[in-house]
Write an enzyme that holds these catalytic residues in place. Structure first.
Site, PDB file in Angstrom:
ATOM      1  CG  MET A  12     -18.567   2.653  -5.184  1.00  0.00           C
ATOM      2  SD  MET A  12     -17.802   3.515  -6.567  1.00  0.00           S
ATOM      3  CE  MET A  12     -16.068   3.370  -6.152  1.00  0.00           C
ATOM      4  CB  THR A  99     -18.381   2.252   4.028  1.00  0.00           C
ATOM      5  OG1 THR A  99     -17.848   1.071   3.440  1.00  0.00           O
ATOM      6  CG2 THR A  99     -19.827   2.040   4.424  1.00  0.00           C
ATOM      7  CB  THR A 125     -12.045   7.775  -3.031  1.00  0.00           C
ATOM      8  OG1 THR A 125     -13.057   7.218  -3.865  1.00  0.00           O
ATOM      9  CG2 THR A 125     -12.055   7.079  -1.684  1.00  0.00           C
ATOM     10  CG  HIS A 155     -25.462  10.852  -4.419  1.00  0.00           C
ATOM     11  ND1 HIS A 155     -25.309  12.016  -3.709  1.00  0.00           N
ATOM     12  CD2 HIS A 155     -24.202  10.384  -4.663  1.00  0.00           C
ATOM     13  CE1 HIS A 155     -24.007  12.243  -3.519  1.00  0.00           C
ATOM     14  NE2 HIS A 155     -23.316  11.270  -4.083  1.00  0.00           N
ATOM     15  CE  LYS A 159     -24.854   8.898  -0.981  1.00  0.00           C
ATOM     16  NZ  LYS A 159     -23.929   7.805  -0.653  1.00  0.00           N
TER      17      LYS A 159
HETATM   18  N1  LIG Z   1     -16.036   7.114  -0.895  1.00  0.00           N
HETATM   19  C1  LIG Z   1     -16.553   7.277  -2.111  1.00  0.00           C
HETATM   20  O1  LIG Z   1     -15.998   7.970  -2.987  1.00  0.00           O
HETATM   21  C2  LIG Z   1     -17.833   6.576  -2.454  1.00  0.00           C
HETATM   22  C3  LIG Z   1     -18.331   6.574  -3.762  1.00  0.00           C
HETATM   23  C4  LIG Z   1     -19.481   5.837  -4.033  1.00  0.00           C
HETATM   24  C5  LIG Z   1     -20.114   5.137  -3.024  1.00  0.00           C
HETATM   25  N2  LIG Z   1     -19.613   5.190  -1.760  1.00  0.00           N
HETATM   26  C6  LIG Z   1     -20.198   4.427  -0.661  1.00  0.00           C
HETATM   27  O2  LIG Z   1     -19.728   3.080  -0.757  1.00  0.00           O
HETATM   28  C7  LIG Z   1     -20.702   2.189  -0.213  1.00  0.00           C
HETATM   29  C8  LIG Z   1     -21.089   1.142  -1.252  1.00  0.00           C
HETATM   30  O3  LIG Z   1     -21.711   1.787  -2.333  1.00  0.00           O
HETATM   31  P1  LIG Z   1     -22.275   0.949  -3.567  1.00  0.00           P
HETATM   32  O4  LIG Z   1     -22.993   1.928  -4.415  1.00  0.00           O
HETATM   33  O5  LIG Z   1     -21.196   0.117  -4.142  1.00  0.00           O
HETATM   34  O6  LIG Z   1     -23.353   0.038  -2.811  1.00  0.00           O
HETATM   35  P2  LIG Z   1     -23.904  -1.409  -3.217  1.00  0.00           P
HETATM   36  O7  LIG Z   1     -23.958  -1.543  -4.693  1.00  0.00           O
HETATM   37  O8  LIG Z   1     -25.159  -1.599  -2.419  1.00  0.00           O
HETATM   38  O9  LIG Z   1     -22.784  -2.410  -2.678  1.00  0.00           O
HETATM   39  C9  LIG Z   1     -22.569  -2.629  -1.317  1.00  0.00           C
HETATM   40  C10 LIG Z   1     -21.912  -3.952  -1.152  1.00  0.00           C
HETATM   41  O10 LIG Z   1     -21.599  -4.089   0.231  1.00  0.00           O
HETATM   42  C11 LIG Z   1     -21.896  -5.399   0.644  1.00  0.00           C
HETATM   43  N3  LIG Z   1     -22.253  -5.446   2.063  1.00  0.00           N
HETATM   44  C12 LIG Z   1     -21.466  -5.903   3.042  1.00  0.00           C
HETATM   45  N4  LIG Z   1     -22.051  -5.815   4.218  1.00  0.00           N
HETATM   46  C13 LIG Z   1     -23.271  -5.295   4.009  1.00  0.00           C
HETATM   47  C14 LIG Z   1     -24.354  -4.985   4.875  1.00  0.00           C
HETATM   48  N5  LIG Z   1     -24.278  -5.189   6.190  1.00  0.00           N
HETATM   49  N6  LIG Z   1     -25.464  -4.449   4.310  1.00  0.00           N
HETATM   50  C15 LIG Z   1     -25.513  -4.205   2.973  1.00  0.00           C
HETATM   51  N7  LIG Z   1     -24.510  -4.507   2.114  1.00  0.00           N
HETATM   52  C16 LIG Z   1     -23.394  -5.037   2.642  1.00  0.00           C
HETATM   53  C17 LIG Z   1     -22.985  -5.900  -0.281  1.00  0.00           C
HETATM   54  O11 LIG Z   1     -22.659  -7.255  -0.430  1.00  0.00           O
HETATM   55  P3  LIG Z   1     -23.601  -8.377  -1.062  1.00  0.00           P
HETATM   56  O12 LIG Z   1     -23.113  -8.471  -2.461  1.00  0.00           O
HETATM   57  O13 LIG Z   1     -23.303  -9.554  -0.279  1.00  0.00           O
HETATM   58  O14 LIG Z   1     -25.027  -7.899  -0.942  1.00  0.00           O
HETATM   59  C18 LIG Z   1     -22.817  -5.086  -1.557  1.00  0.00           C
HETATM   60  O15 LIG Z   1     -22.158  -5.796  -2.563  1.00  0.00           O
HETATM   61  C19 LIG Z   1     -21.868   3.089   0.233  1.00  0.00           C
HETATM   62  O16 LIG Z   1     -21.708   3.414   1.586  1.00  0.00           O
HETATM   63  C20 LIG Z   1     -21.705   4.324  -0.636  1.00  0.00           C
HETATM   64  O17 LIG Z   1     -22.307   5.476  -0.116  1.00  0.00           O
HETATM   65  C21 LIG Z   1     -18.496   5.879  -1.464  1.00  0.00           C
END
Ligand SMILES: NC(=O)c1ccc[n+]([C@@H]2O[C@H](COP(=O)([O-])OP(=O)(O)OC[C@H]3O[C@@H](n4cnc5c(N)ncnc54)[C@H](OP(=O)(O)O)[C@@H]3O)[C@@H](O)[C@H]2O)c1
Length: 266
Positions: A12, A99, A125, A155, A159
């Site tokens: 994201m 998140t 969002t 999903h 996820k």
């Molecule tokens: N609200 C919405 O519409 C929506 C839509 C999609 C997803 N989401 C949510 O947004 C979040 C991120 O999704 P994503 O698909 O982008 O996930 P992702 O690809 O795993 O990315 C998460 C990022 O967060 C970082 N991070 C910071 N602290 C962390 C920790 N303690 N443990 C793990 N990672 C950590 C990681 O950084 P590093 O690069 O350093 O590993 C990684 O780049 C999830 O909670 C997901 O469910 C929300």
């Protein structure tokens, strides 16, 4: 408007950086990764595959990004939330939290911090899911409580949280429309016979599905389905930027996409 992205190298985070780069009115001032992450110190523009005049470096210095930004956008992990909120409150920077997988302790923290800064917290969002919540609220109020309500979501295989934040938010919408409180034990897959008045979840994971959600209202004579399908991640990123624009000028408080989109009184 200057934005800082927390979790900038994630799925994201990258998408939000890409959308910010092509949307007028936004200036990306930097993005964070975890300390010791493979991406720490790497060029933000190349990791996020964007064109940008500035040479931005991915950093774990959240305070620096928070000081520079007008608004922070956080799509990371529940473990990081407390730190992110503390820093945002310290620099008086409004924040959009996308998140998911948040517990009641996280919500208490969001409530406490929102006395100091404006926060939009949204498990989804997208504009479509905000409207879906309005439609589900309407249906749950109108239909007789004898209608069984079940929520299905699917999903991508990576996820982490189950059920998705979107499904849990929809369940809260149903529960509040029916004058109930959602029980934590309701957030699990079915293991036995359906109980009267229960809000049920069914969850599937696989492939690269961006997000499918369906709310089913069923009685002995009919089934009514309301559903939403994300066809890419762009819609979440666009919604997050909309929320950032809105929260920048909001008073301290905890807000949802309903506030952002002016749907609060529907
Ligand atoms: N609200 C919405 O519409 C929506 C839509 C999609 C997803 N989401 C949510 O947004 C979040 C991120 O999704 P994503 O698909 O982008 O996930 P992702 O690809 O795993 O990315 C998460 C990022 O967060 C970082 N991070 C910071 N602290 C962390 C920790 N303690 N443990 C793990 N990672 C950590 C990681 O950084 P590093 O690069 O350093 O590993 C990684 O780049 C999830 O909670 C997901 O469910 C929300």
């Amino acid at each position: 408007m200057k934005i800082g992205i927390l979790g900038c190298a994630g799925r994201m985070g990258k998408m939000i950086a890409q959308q910010a780069a092509i949307t007028s009115g936004f200036e990306l001032i930097g993005g964070t990764v975890r300390p010791g992450s493979l991406h720490e110190g790497m060029n933000l523009n190349s990791v996020c595959e964007i064109k940008n005049d500035k040479n931005l470096i991915l950093t774990s210095d959240i305070t620096k990004i928070s000081r520079l930004a007008d608004v922070l956008i956080d799509f990371t992990h529940p473990q990081s939330l407390s730190n992110h909120l503390q820093i945002a409150a310290g620099t008086q920077t409004p924040i959009v939290v996308g998140t998911t997988g948040l517990t009641s302790d996280h919500y208490n923290l969001l409530m406490q911090t929102s006395q100091k800064i404006p926060i939009v917290s949204a498990s989804n969002t997208s504009i479509g899911v905000a409207l879906l919540n309005v439609a589900v609220d309407f249906m749950a109020r109108i239909l007789d409580p004898s209608y069984d309500i079940e929520i299905f979501e699917m999903h991508h295989r990576a996820k982490r949280d189950v059920p998705s934040g979107t499904a849990i938010t929809l369940a809260h919408t149903v529960a509040s429309a029916r004058g109930q409180t959602l029980k934590p034990e309701a957030c699990v897959a079915r293991t036995g016979q359906r109980q009267e008045g229960e809000i049920g979840f069914a969850v599937a994971r696989g492939g690269n599905i961006y997000g499918d959600v369906k709310v089913m209202f069923t009685d002995d004579n009919e089934m009514i389905e309301l559903s939403h399908r994300a066809l890419n991640r762009e819609l979440f990123a666009k919604g997050a930027l909309k929320a950032a624009q809105w929260v920048r000028h909001a008073a301290p408080g905890l807000y949802s996409m309903k506030d952002v989109l002016g749907l609060k009184n529907l």
